[in-house]
Design an enzyme around this catalytic site. Structure first.
Site, short mmCIF file in Angstrom:
data_model
loop_
_atom_site.label_atom_id
_atom_site.label_comp_id
_atom_site.label_asym_id
_atom_site.label_seq_id
_atom_site.Cartn_x
_atom_site.Cartn_y
_atom_site.Cartn_z
N LYS A 15 1.00 -1.28 0.06
CA LYS A 15 -0.01 0.01 0.00
C LYS A 15 0.97 1.04 -0.20
CE LYS A 15 -2.41 -0.62 3.97
NZ LYS A 15 -1.78 -1.80 4.37
N ARG A 88 -9.45 0.76 9.91
CA ARG A 88 -9.21 -0.58 10.35
C ARG A 88 -10.23 -1.50 10.91
NH1 ARG A 88 -3.69 0.84 9.70
NH2 ARG A 88 -2.45 -0.57 10.64
N ARG A 125 11.47 -5.58 5.64
CA ARG A 125 11.33 -4.25 5.20
C ARG A 125 12.09 -3.53 6.07
NH1 ARG A 125 5.13 -2.06 5.10
NH2 ARG A 125 5.17 -2.49 7.55
N ARG A 158 11.14 -0.70 11.48
CA ARG A 158 10.13 -0.35 12.49
C ARG A 158 9.95 -1.21 13.59
NH1 ARG A 158 4.78 0.91 9.21
NH2 ARG A 158 3.72 -0.05 10.77
N ARG A 169 -0.37 -8.28 14.12
CA ARG A 169 -1.07 -7.26 13.13
C ARG A 169 -1.86 -7.91 12.16
NH1 ARG A 169 3.90 -4.18 11.39
NH2 ARG A 169 2.53 -2.85 9.98
P1 AMP Z 1 0.51 0.95 9.67
O1 AMP Z 1 1.63 1.99 9.71
O2 AMP Z 1 -0.75 1.62 9.01
O3 AMP Z 1 0.82 -0.43 9.65
O4 AMP Z 1 -0.12 1.31 11.35
C1 AMP Z 1 1.11 1.07 12.45
C2 AMP Z 1 0.27 0.80 13.65
O5 AMP Z 1 -0.60 2.11 14.05
C3 AMP Z 1 -1.10 -0.21 13.80
O6 AMP Z 1 -0.55 -1.44 14.01
C4 AMP Z 1 -2.01 0.39 14.96
O7 AMP Z 1 -1.39 0.02 16.31
C5 AMP Z 1 -1.66 1.95 14.57
N1 AMP Z 1 -2.92 2.58 13.66
C6 AMP Z 1 -2.58 2.91 12.26
N2 AMP Z 1 -3.76 3.20 11.76
C7 AMP Z 1 -4.71 3.02 12.62
C8 AMP Z 1 -6.31 3.05 12.71
N3 AMP Z 1 -6.86 3.57 11.76
N4 AMP Z 1 -6.58 2.51 13.58
C9 AMP Z 1 -6.42 2.25 14.79
N5 AMP Z 1 -4.92 1.83 14.96
C10 AMP Z 1 -4.08 2.36 14.00
#
Ligand code: AMP
Length: 212
Positions: A15, A88, A125, A158, A169
């Protein structure tokens, strides 16, 4: 007016890579709730302190908290946005429609992939925070180990990209995605793209979705 784009897919489906190209070639603005939350942690804000342990575990942050952060950082009357990482869960799909999109034309693009290959993909990654380049030690390694090809900055791994957190996740993703897809399918705006093909092929499909 271009449709607002909602990118859906498990972590590691590409993405972020696709979002970068959509910005460059279609003039979209990109908003990633994960990036916004990591920005709060980096700043050491109260919000950042509150969400750090949740993110490190790979669990979801409270819906209202993320919605407020999203709303404070985008204005859809000024630009077409790519929403990356939000929604999410089904509640967030409804919040996005009600408080952000408010009836604006939108498309939801689902990056469909076999989840079993993702643990390896994500744990390899590496990210360049300033240039936004995304590397993979197996499929797209940097030319110089640990450095971004474009900016020369140090690459980061990360904290939530380690195997154990990635598994959680993916579990969270599996438990929440079906109703989200039903929601957008029901509204007639869902486009499914096979994300196991090359980034080029995926991008061609994304372009068709934007223009259709
Ligand atoms: P991402 O970078 O999108 O993989 O997000 C990393 C982490 O941020 C996720 O595993 C969640 O802990 C938190 N997070 C990101 N977006 C959301 C969302 N829309 N709702 C809740 N937690 C989020």
């Amino acid at each position: 007016m271009k449709p607002q784009l909602i990118l859906l897919g498990a972590p590691g489906t590409g993405k972020g890579t696709q979002a970068k190209r959509i910005v460059d070639e279609f003039g979209y603005s990109h908003i990633s709730t994960g990036d916004l939350l990591r920005g709060e942690i980096a700043k050491g804000s109260d919000l950042g302190k509150k969400v750090k342990s949740i993110i490190d575990k790979g669990d979801l942050v409270n819906d209202q908290v993320v919605l407020e952060l999203l709303n404070a950082n985008c204005s859809i009357s000024d630009s077409a946005y790519i929403f990356d990482g939000f929604p999410r869960n089904i509640e967030q799909s409804e919040l996005l429609e009600e408080h952000v999109l408010k009836g604006a034309a939108s498309k939801a693009i689902y990056f469909d992939i076999d989840l079993d290959i993702l643990v390896e993909r994500i744990s390899n990654r590496r990210i360049a925070p300033k240039s936004g380049e995304i590397y993979n030690l197996l499929s797209r390694p940097p030319k110089v180990e640990g450095k971004c090809d474009i900016s020369g900055e140090d690459l980061i791994h990360r904290k939530d990209d380690t195997a154990e957190t990635v598994r959680n996740r993916l579990e969270v993703f599996k438990n929440t995605i079906a109703p989200i897809l039903d929601y957008y399918e029901g509204r007639g705006v869902l486009v499914r793209i096979d994300a196991s093909t090359s980034a080029e092929e995926v991008f061609a499909k994304v372009g068709e979705a934007i223009n259709s």
